[in-house]
Design an enzyme around this catalytic site. Sequence first.
Site, short mmCIF file in Angstrom:
data_model
loop_
_atom_site.label_atom_id
_atom_site.label_comp_id
_atom_site.label_asym_id
_atom_site.label_seq_id
_atom_site.Cartn_x
_atom_site.Cartn_y
_atom_site.Cartn_z
N ASP A 59 -7.97 -5.15 -0.53
CA ASP A 59 -8.42 -6.00 -1.65
C ASP A 59 -8.08 -7.47 -1.48
OD1 ASP A 59 -7.45 -3.18 -3.44
OD2 ASP A 59 -9.51 -3.90 -3.32
N HIS A 69 0.86 -1.20 0.00
CA HIS A 69 0.00 0.00 0.00
C HIS A 69 0.89 1.24 0.00
CE1 HIS A 69 -3.17 2.82 1.14
NE2 HIS A 69 -4.00 1.91 0.67
C1 SDX Z 1 -6.07 0.35 -3.24
O1 SDX Z 1 -4.23 4.80 -2.07
C2 SDX Z 1 -5.27 4.13 -1.49
O2 SDX Z 1 -5.65 4.47 -0.44
C3 SDX Z 1 -5.81 2.99 -2.33
C4 SDX Z 1 -6.85 2.12 -1.65
C5 SDX Z 1 -8.14 2.89 -1.36
O3 SDX Z 1 -8.86 2.48 -0.47
O4 SDX Z 1 -8.44 3.83 -2.16
O5 SDX Z 1 -6.32 1.59 -0.45
C6 SDX Z 1 -7.25 0.96 -2.56
O6 SDX Z 1 -5.75 0.76 -4.34
C7 SDX Z 1 -5.27 -0.71 -2.51
C8 SDX Z 1 -4.03 -1.19 -3.34
C9 SDX Z 1 -4.54 -2.25 -4.34
N1 SDX Z 1 -3.48 -2.61 -5.28
C10 SDX Z 1 -2.83 -3.78 -5.20
O7 SDX Z 1 -3.02 -4.62 -4.33
C11 SDX Z 1 -1.81 -4.01 -6.32
C12 SDX Z 1 -0.54 -4.59 -5.75
N2 SDX Z 1 0.12 -3.60 -4.94
C13 SDX Z 1 1.15 -2.77 -5.55
O8 SDX Z 1 1.01 -2.51 -6.89
C14 SDX Z 1 1.63 -1.63 -4.66
O9 SDX Z 1 1.76 -2.13 -3.39
C15 SDX Z 1 0.84 -0.33 -4.61
C16 SDX Z 1 0.69 0.28 -5.96
C17 SDX Z 1 -0.50 -0.58 -4.00
C18 SDX Z 1 1.60 0.62 -3.71
O10 SDX Z 1 2.91 0.73 -4.20
P1 SDX Z 1 3.85 1.84 -3.50
O11 SDX Z 1 4.25 1.33 -2.16
O12 SDX Z 1 3.15 3.14 -3.57
O13 SDX Z 1 5.17 2.03 -4.37
P2 SDX Z 1 5.82 1.10 -5.41
O14 SDX Z 1 4.79 0.61 -6.37
O15 SDX Z 1 6.97 1.85 -5.98
O16 SDX Z 1 6.43 -0.16 -4.54
C19 SDX Z 1 7.58 0.08 -3.67
C20 SDX Z 1 8.42 -1.22 -3.71
C21 SDX Z 1 8.84 -1.62 -5.13
O17 SDX Z 1 10.05 -2.38 -5.02
P3 SDX Z 1 11.46 -1.61 -5.30
O18 SDX Z 1 11.46 -1.22 -6.77
O19 SDX Z 1 11.52 -0.43 -4.35
O20 SDX Z 1 12.51 -2.67 -4.98
O21 SDX Z 1 7.62 -2.31 -3.22
C22 SDX Z 1 7.48 -3.29 -4.26
C23 SDX Z 1 7.76 -2.57 -5.56
O22 SDX Z 1 8.23 -3.50 -6.54
N3 SDX Z 1 6.07 -3.75 -4.22
C24 SDX Z 1 5.68 -4.99 -4.47
C25 SDX Z 1 4.29 -4.99 -4.26
N4 SDX Z 1 3.89 -3.76 -3.91
C26 SDX Z 1 5.01 -3.00 -3.89
N5 SDX Z 1 6.36 -6.09 -4.85
C27 SDX Z 1 5.62 -7.22 -5.02
N6 SDX Z 1 4.28 -7.30 -4.83
C28 SDX Z 1 3.59 -6.21 -4.45
N7 SDX Z 1 2.28 -6.28 -4.26
#
Ligand code: SDX
Length: 394
Positions: free
Chosen positions: A328, A271
Amino acid sequence: RTGLITYDPGFNNTGSCKSAITFMDGENGVLRYRGIPVEQLAEKSTFVETAYLLINGRLPEQKELTRFSVLLNDHSMVHEDMRTFFENFPRGAHPMGILSAMVNALRFFYPQLEGLSETEELDIIVTRLISKVRTMAAMSYKISLGHKVVYPKPDLCYCANFLNMMFDSPVKPYNLDPDFIRALNVLWILHGDHEQNCSTSAVRLVGSARVNLYASISAGISALWGRLHGGANQAVIRMMEEIHAAGGDVKPFVARARDKNDNFRLMGFGHSVYKTYDPRAKIIKKMADTVQAKLDKSDPLLDIARELEEVALKDPYFIDHNLYPNVDFYSGIVMRAMGIPTEMFTVMFAIGRLPGWIAQWKECFDSPRWKLSRPRQIYIGNNVRDYTPIEART
Ligand code: SDX
């Protein structure tokens, strides 16, 4: 305009804004709507009451809640001409695309709602939207199946009406289960608002150009559709089905999520704000057990979800990146148990988030200082250079 808001709710040029609606503490996993912990609302409130709280800033008195419920019922039907609109979408059209188009179209079928001059009128406009979006979602599902549309019933509460409109049939009357009705109230309460997430920021940004509420909400629906945002609940189930089809071993998928060369992410994990367990996910995980108990046979995806969580939370990569289950991760399991089709999961998220979007839009609308949002940038392109005639370009 009420002019109740004294602070500037617009985005500043770093993209942040002031708001009095939802408080989040990402380090400690805290979420409060208008100061009330979401855990207490999930235990004691209903979705309709929580929607009133988010939009009006306080819990309603009994007469206010009654009036709100009556208005929701009075405005639960959808203009019959909208059915033609629905019936002409291609059968495979994604429900989120249909919902975004239909919410925008609402303003054409109800032109009297265009004006936003009086607070009283805004109450009606808001109530109509909350009630009709639920009816339109169920209607689009029935039409996608080629089934007879089921109309809302005056004697059913908001959530019961939705389930009945989705699943009732002339040949197989739907049995309204109180546990499912409670589960749906809790699910929509937990999706109510989440401060400046992607789709809510879209609603505020689009709304700042002074477009009407429907067009702003339509923009929010489109943003929520994304698989990294609201589309994740559908992507989680697809991922679990893939794991199940591959024999149920979660370890290879956790390994893929660690592999930088693999574009795979564990959906439902991580998140942007929470760097600990999403407080909503804790509640939904407990609810998954309750709704599973209603089924004749348990859902293998719930066992996979539990094992995936256990393995991931012990994995150094997930620990180092503060990756925990988010809202989710288990919500799809709960919706599957209720019979909600996977392609409707993000629509379910949108119905729950609608009061939050409206509250955030209204916070700006109520402020006499609301102005056009105009975020800035850090320019990293070319320095100044002259035009090169095409014959001189190599
Ligand atoms: C919602 O913003 C909100 O409040 C949203 C929400 C709401 O109620 O409105 O909560 C609803 O959107 C929940 C999130 C749903 N999405 C997912 O579950 C998709 C999977 N999650 C990721 O895509 C990710 O965790 C995000 C997009 C949700 C958040 O990512 P970040 O923390 O903002 O930043 P980032 O994408 O740059 O990740 C940071 C690091 C990266 O690794 P590095 O390049 O730094 O080595 O964490 C890793 C990412 O690769 N990472 C993951 C991961 N999530 C982040 N690696 C593997 N699996 C994952 N799920």
